[in-house]
Design an enzyme around this catalytic site. Structure first.
Site, PDB file in Angstrom:
ATOM      1  N   GLU A 198     -11.276  -5.764   8.352  1.00 16.33           N
ATOM      2  CA  GLU A 198     -10.623  -4.594   7.753  1.00 16.33           C
ATOM      3  C   GLU A 198     -11.038  -4.503   6.287  1.00 16.33           C
ATOM      4  O   GLU A 198     -10.760  -5.413   5.508  1.00 16.33           O
ATOM      5  CB  GLU A 198      -9.101  -4.757   7.860  1.00 16.33           C
ATOM      6  CG  GLU A 198      -8.346  -3.632   7.182  1.00 16.33           C
ATOM      7  CD  GLU A 198      -6.830  -3.856   7.197  1.00 16.33           C
ATOM      8  OE1 GLU A 198      -6.374  -4.948   6.827  1.00 16.33           O
ATOM      9  OE2 GLU A 198      -6.109  -2.908   7.555  1.00 16.33           O
ATOM     10  N   CYS A 206      -3.026   1.323   6.488  1.00 15.81           N
ATOM     11  CA  CYS A 206      -3.372   0.543   7.664  1.00 15.81           C
ATOM     12  C   CYS A 206      -4.156   1.418   8.622  1.00 15.81           C
ATOM     13  O   CYS A 206      -5.004   0.945   9.369  1.00 15.81           O
ATOM     14  CB  CYS A 206      -2.110   0.008   8.314  1.00 15.81           C
ATOM     15  SG  CYS A 206      -0.868   1.263   8.577  1.00 15.81           S
ATOM     16  N   ASN A 239       0.786  -1.241   0.000  1.00 18.34           N
ATOM     17  CA  ASN A 239       0.000   0.000   0.000  1.00 18.34           C
ATOM     18  C   ASN A 239       0.817   1.288   0.000  1.00 18.34           C
ATOM     19  O   ASN A 239       0.362   2.297  -0.523  1.00 18.34           O
ATOM     20  CB  ASN A 239      -1.015  -0.011   1.143  1.00 18.34           C
ATOM     21  CG  ASN A 239      -0.390  -0.203   2.488  1.00 18.34           C
ATOM     22  OD1 ASN A 239       0.405  -1.107   2.702  1.00 18.34           O
ATOM     23  ND2 ASN A 239      -0.724   0.660   3.415  1.00 18.34           N
ATOM     24  N   HIS A 240       1.988   1.283   0.611  1.00 18.82           N
ATOM     25  CA  HIS A 240       2.920   2.411   0.447  1.00 18.82           C
ATOM     26  C   HIS A 240       4.201   1.795  -0.116  1.00 18.82           C
ATOM     27  O   HIS A 240       5.110   1.441   0.645  1.00 18.82           O
ATOM     28  CB  HIS A 240       3.205   3.107   1.775  1.00 18.82           C
ATOM     29  CG  HIS A 240       2.065   3.932   2.283  1.00 18.82           C
ATOM     30  ND1 HIS A 240       1.639   5.070   1.632  1.00 18.82           N
ATOM     31  CD2 HIS A 240       1.264   3.795   3.358  1.00 18.82           C
ATOM     32  CE1 HIS A 240       0.626   5.607   2.305  1.00 18.82           C
ATOM     33  NE2 HIS A 240       0.380   4.843   3.354  1.00 18.82           N
ATOM     34  N   GLU A 255       3.798  -5.053  12.042  1.00 18.75           N
ATOM     35  CA  GLU A 255       2.856  -3.938  11.867  1.00 18.75           C
ATOM     36  C   GLU A 255       1.733  -4.467  11.005  1.00 18.75           C
ATOM     37  O   GLU A 255       1.888  -4.603   9.793  1.00 18.75           O
ATOM     38  CB  GLU A 255       3.548  -2.749  11.181  1.00 18.75           C
ATOM     39  CG  GLU A 255       4.615  -2.073  12.031  1.00 18.75           C
ATOM     40  CD  GLU A 255       4.039  -1.363  13.249  1.00 18.75           C
ATOM     41  OE1 GLU A 255       2.818  -1.130  13.314  1.00 18.75           O
ATOM     42  OE2 GLU A 255       4.837  -1.059  14.155  1.00 18.75           O
TER      43      GLU A 255
END
Ligand code: NAD
Length: 485
Positions: free
Chosen positions: A386, A292, A162-163, A258
């Site tokens: 999520e 996140c 995502n990043h 994480e």
């Protein structure tokens, strides 16, 4: 997407190579990388073998960095300067392989430069402590000191999509600052940005054994990366299922995790509704909702819910999305079509169970529109799990007790945002939310790259990231004492 596809390649197509043992090496077997917007192939990366993993770990393990603090700081400074010079190329690459808008990918480059800057500064800082020993009746004329040492073994870093560059930077830069050696396996969905950043670091003077990058099929190489005896620490950012699998596999070695989040933005009835709604949509749609710490649930007190919802819908309809390279678009695609289909299905399920669709839920390939649903019940899959995309589910509550209960009612505990001016309420949320962060009048994702960041419960084991905390977890604290006061 293993194997070869027969379609037109993107003009910027690049055939990448592994960065192992100080060399660029190709492999017979490769993995395709696609532009989620056009569907064109934008690159290939080699599939490393278990043998490649062993070689890379061995090469790293047999090297001890002697770089001084000054030298490490200089490498990180130079890398930051090179990256800033190449902002457009770097941001193009991120947008190309991830579908993130140019607005989002440029922002990401700024964040990566910050990570390098903070790591360069922290490399110069010695946080060693000194304790007098004459503090009690049985004290002595001695002094106890501490100093940090790099790990004896190798750090393995595994990153999500995502990043594409910033997740990598958050693992590599603190490792360089502490004189460690890293073998990185970036996400196979966005591996090109990782190679790009690695090359900038080599160009800035980083010795090859301190960073190697390999791509591959996790089913084939992940276990070797986690269990090889040369590995002392695994640092992982990604989903809960894989994070827990890594924790179980890792045995007697350190693991920094994480994992996912399900962060609320909580809006109380005294809030400035317009400001709260602005934070809500930014938190929900920036980075295509794939953070996140994105706002994944909007918890609003009943008496202002109608006004808040109207504002969120209005701002959602104004949120431009489409071609990532159209500079006017705030949002590009999500990572791929299956991800977009999942959001669509979850919203449809919620609607079938009584939620109300107020905006969006339109899909075309990997393009998924910003979406608002209200009348959402905390038990719906959309908000219990999520939902890693640009969806704004609105849940109403009566009392602060209810808000805290609903907020704490998922398996996750990453971050949160709070919109109220009432200090008594702020104190209760700060103390009672079971999360890693509470941001008052900010999105849950607000942070600077230096500060402690990370979650509890299914979001992580409580070891934080952020440049300073990562440097602590990447070092052993040596205690020594000397016979003087
Ligand atoms: P993912 O868990 O699918 O993949 C992450 C990485 O794990 C990839 O590099 C993948 O190749 C690797 N992997 C796959 N199988 C593996 C295995 N068996 N063993 C070891 N590694 C394996 O995650 P994703 O879809 O890329 O990223 C999205 C997730 O990451 C979301 O849940 C998001 O919340 C989470 N995330 C968390 C944070 C945080 O800091 N807490 C930050 C960003 C993203």
């Amino acid at each position: 997407t293993l194997g070869h596809h027969h379609q037109i390649d993107h003009p910027a197509f690049r055939a990448e190579m592994l960065r192992i043992k100080g060399e660029r090496v190709a492999r017979e077997r490769t993995l395709d990388v696609f532009d989620p917007y056009s569907g064109q192939r934008v690159g290939t990366v080699p599939l490393a073998s278990v043998e490649d993993v062993r070689d890379a770990l061995q090469f790293a393990a047999s090297y001890r960095s002697k770089l001084t603090r000054y030298e490490r700081s200089q490498i990180l400074e130079r890398a930051g300067a090179l990256l800033r010079e190449r902002t457009e190329a770097a941001s193009d690459l991120i947008s190309l392989e991830s579908g993130l808008s140019k607005q989002d990918s440029r922002y990401e480059i700024g964040r990566v430069a910050d990570v390098l800057k903070f790591a360069a500064l922290e490399a110069l800082r010695d946080d060693g402590q000194s304790f007098s020993c004459d503090l009690t009746p049985h004290g002595k004329a001695r002094r106890v000191f501490t100093q940090r040492e790099p790990l004896a073994g190798v750090i393995v870093a595994i990153t999500p999509f995502n990043h594409p560059m910033n997740q990598v930077a958050h693992k590599i830069a603190p490792a360089i600052a502490t004189n460690n050696r890293v073998v990185l396996k970036p996400s196979e969905k966005v591996p090109l940005s990782a190679y790009f950043l690695a090359d900038i670091l080599y160009e800035a003077g980083l010795p090859a054994p301190m960073l190697q990058v390999l791509t591959g099929d996790p089913r084939e190489i992940a276990d070797e990366l986690i269990t090889n005896p040369a590995v002392e620490l695994v640092t992982f950012t990604g989903g809960v299922a894989i994070g827990k699998h890594i924790a179980a596999k890792a045995g007697y070695r350190r693991v920094v995790l994480e994992l996912g989040g399900n962060d609320p933005l909580i809006v109380l009835d005294d809030a400035d509704v317009e400001l709260a709604a602005s934070l809500a949509v930014q938190g929900s749609y920036k980075n295509s909702g794939q953070r996140c710490t994105a706002v994944k649930r909007m918890l609003v007190q009943k008496s202002i819910a109608e006004r808040f919802t109207e504002q969120v819908v209005e701002k959602t309809l104004a949120w431009s999305y489409g071609d990532p390279f159209d500079e006017s678009n705030q949002m590009g695609t999500v990572i791929d079509e299956p991800a977009a289909q999942l959001f669509e299905a979850r919203v449809n399920e919620a609607v079938a169970q009584g939620a109300r669709l107020l905006a969006g839920n339109k899909r075309s390939g990997a393009l998924y529109s910003p979406t608002v649903v209200d009348c959402v019940d905390p038990s719906m899959t959309l908000v219990r799990e999520e939902t890693f995309g640009p969806v704004s589910p609105i849940i109403t509550f009566d009392t602060i007790d209810d808000a805290i209960r609903i907020s704490n009612g998922t398996a996750f505990g990453l971050s949160s945002g709070l919109c109220t001016y009432r200090t008594d309420a702020i104190a209760r949320f700060v103390n009672e939310l079971r999360v890693g962060t509470v941001n008052v009048w900010e999105v849950p994702g607000y942070r600077i790259e230096l500060t402690p960041f990370g979650g509890i419960k299914d979001s992580g084991l409580g070891y934080k990231e952020g440049v300073q905390e990562a440097m602590k977890s990447f070092t052993n604290l040596k205690t020594f004492s000397l016979p003087w006061e």
